[in-house]
Design an enzyme around this catalytic site. Structure first.
Site, PDB file in Angstrom:
ATOM      1  N   GLY A 156       0.774  -1.045  -0.014  1.00 35.84           N
ATOM      2  CA  GLY A 156       0.117  -0.010  -0.110  1.00 35.84           C
ATOM      3  C   GLY A 156       0.945   1.258   0.095  1.00 35.84           C
ATOM      4  O   GLY A 156       1.953   1.280  -0.274  1.00 35.84           O
ATOM      5  N   LEU A 205       0.346   3.774  -1.998  1.00 37.74           N
ATOM      6  CA  LEU A 205       0.861   3.421  -3.404  1.00 37.74           C
ATOM      7  C   LEU A 205       1.238   4.968  -3.962  1.00 37.74           C
ATOM      8  O   LEU A 205       0.646   5.909  -3.733  1.00 37.74           O
ATOM      9  CB  LEU A 205      -0.321   2.964  -4.246  1.00 37.74           C
ATOM     10  N   GLN A 247      15.484  -7.880  -2.948  1.00 37.96           N
ATOM     11  CA  GLN A 247      14.291  -8.898  -2.824  1.00 37.96           C
ATOM     12  C   GLN A 247      13.838  -9.320  -4.218  1.00 37.96           C
ATOM     13  O   GLN A 247      13.584 -10.483  -4.189  1.00 37.96           O
ATOM     14  CB  GLN A 247      13.274  -7.537  -2.553  1.00 37.96           C
ATOM     15  N   HIS A 305       4.413   2.389  -8.018  1.00 35.21           N
ATOM     16  CA  HIS A 305       3.557   1.035  -7.938  1.00 35.21           C
ATOM     17  C   HIS A 305       2.614   1.097  -9.303  1.00 35.21           C
ATOM     18  O   HIS A 305       2.373   0.117  -9.865  1.00 35.21           O
ATOM     19  CB  HIS A 305       2.575   0.981  -6.831  1.00 35.21           C
ATOM     20  N   GLN A 340       7.902  -9.230   7.973  1.00 35.28           N
ATOM     21  CA  GLN A 340       9.018  -8.911   7.470  1.00 35.28           C
ATOM     22  C   GLN A 340       9.605  -7.558   7.813  1.00 35.28           C
ATOM     23  O   GLN A 340      10.559  -7.045   7.412  1.00 35.28           O
ATOM     24  CB  GLN A 340       8.799  -8.828   5.707  1.00 35.28           C
ATOM     25  N   ASP A 386      13.919  -2.644  -5.262  1.00 35.47           N
ATOM     26  CA  ASP A 386      14.350  -3.797  -4.325  1.00 35.47           C
ATOM     27  C   ASP A 386      15.099  -4.876  -4.905  1.00 35.47           C
ATOM     28  O   ASP A 386      14.575  -5.726  -5.059  1.00 35.47           O
ATOM     29  CB  ASP A 386      13.036  -4.077  -3.541  1.00 35.47           C
TER      30      ASP A 386
HETATM   31  O1  PAF Z   1       8.223  -4.885  -1.916  1.00 34.51           O
HETATM   32  C1  PAF Z   1       7.089  -4.845  -1.028  1.00 34.51           C
HETATM   33  O2  PAF Z   1       6.517  -3.944  -1.004  1.00 34.51           O
HETATM   34  C2  PAF Z   1       6.955  -5.944  -0.145  1.00 34.51           C
HETATM   35  O3  PAF Z   1       8.497  -6.579   0.332  1.00 34.51           O
HETATM   36  C3  PAF Z   1       6.171  -6.961  -0.900  1.00 34.51           C
HETATM   37  C4  PAF Z   1       6.933  -7.707  -1.993  1.00 34.51           C
HETATM   38  C5  PAF Z   1       4.827  -6.464  -1.410  1.00 34.51           C
HETATM   39  C6  PAF Z   1       6.115  -8.103   0.156  1.00 34.51           C
HETATM   40  O4  PAF Z   1       5.132  -7.841   1.202  1.00 34.51           O
END
Ligand code: PAF
Length: 278
Positions: free
Chosen positions: A31, A33, A153, A37, A61, A150
């Site tokens: 969120g 956003l 990630q 996004h 997380q 990220d």
């Molecule tokens: O990058 C993010 O916003 C978060 O780490 C994700 C991938 C939505 C997982 O909660």
């Protein structure tokens, strides 16, 4: 746009559409956003029949309760933005819906979490993989979209999706920046005016390192970047130069591609960014 809050309804919606031969793109978000996004959403819309955006602030997380509490939650603005963008479903589940049994699943991330965010945020990527795979299981998308901002990630999600046998396409999307180079992030909204002005130094050091590696070598490039951020009163956690595939730090004899990755505190806000510098 439909707003779905339960796992059952979400799974039924997906099953119905997949069995009619439609493709589904998933954009997982927490969120707050912004246009970064929306660039993921647009990419998903252009390549799939239907698009689901999940909005879920994933508690497992976060490394501290205060960071979790402070994370911006902007449901009304988010749903308005997603509706305008042409998204089919906003999936907005509660923590109980996502984790009915509680509990942490441990994943072997095979060294991809050894440097950078990994040691600085213990458990973070494990929590990301757990929520993302849970979303994959519920929504069953053909493709899922993540920002390259990220970088670590994205590499870890790609690796986990392949290793755990999810037959979906993990799509990386370019970082969207403000005019002064600051990477768009939900956390930018928390910056004070002063640190909003100072934060673009993060992108400056990334860009500068492109020329510096060849001229000064790896160690001096890193030291220079750390010093430049400190001079702007940021508190850098790391500035690392890594191989984009293994995420292992490079040495001067490495001849292949290099990704510069950085994390720094701008006041009370932790920002990350990265750039392919070689
Ligand atoms: O990058 C993010 O916003 C978060 O780490 C994700 C991938 C939505 C997982 O909660």
């Amino acid at each position: 746009m439909k707003v779905i809050t339960t796992v059952n309804e979400m799974a039924l919606w997906s099953d119905g559409n997949l069995s009619s031969g439609r493709t589904i793109g998933l954009v997982p978000t927490m969120g707050a956003l912004h246009s970064g996004h929306i660039s993921l959403v647009n990419k998903a819309l252009s390549a799939n029949d239907l698009v689901v955006v999940s909005v879920f602030v994933n508690p497992i997380q976060f490394n501290s309760a205060s960071d979790l509490d402070r994370y911006p939650r902007t449901f009304d603005a988010d749903s308005a933005l997603l509706g305008q963008a042409g998204v089919d479903v906003m999936f907005f589940p509660s923590v109980k819906e996502v984790y009915p049994a509680g509990g942490i699943v441990e994943y072997d991330l095979e060294g991809l979490d050894e440097h950078m965010e990994g040691p600085n945020r213990p458990g973070h990527f494990n929590g990301v993989v757990q929520v993302v795979t849970r979303l994959f299981d519920i929504v069953k998308p053909n493709a899922a979209y993540f920002g390259e901002k990220d970088f670590q990630q994205l590499a870890i999600i790609r690796h986990a999706a392949a290793k755990l046998g999810y037959g979906l396409n993990v799509v990386g999307c370019p970082t969207v920046r403000e005019e002064d180079g600051l990477a768009k992030s939900s956390r930018n909204a928390l910056l004070t005016d002063e640190f909003r002005q100072r934060a673009p130094v993060i992108f400056e050091v990334l860009e500068e390192s492109m020329g510096l590696i060849a001229e000064k070598g790896i160690q001096k490039t890193k030291a220079h970047a750390m010093a430049m951020m400190t001079a702007q009163q940021l508190r850098p956690e790391y500035f690392e130069l890594v191989r984009p595939d293994t995420l292992q730090p490079v040495t001067d004899d490495w001849d292949g591609p290099v990704q510069a990755c950085v994390a720094a505190w701008a006041g009370e806000v932790r920002l990350i960014d990265n750039l392919r510098v070689k």
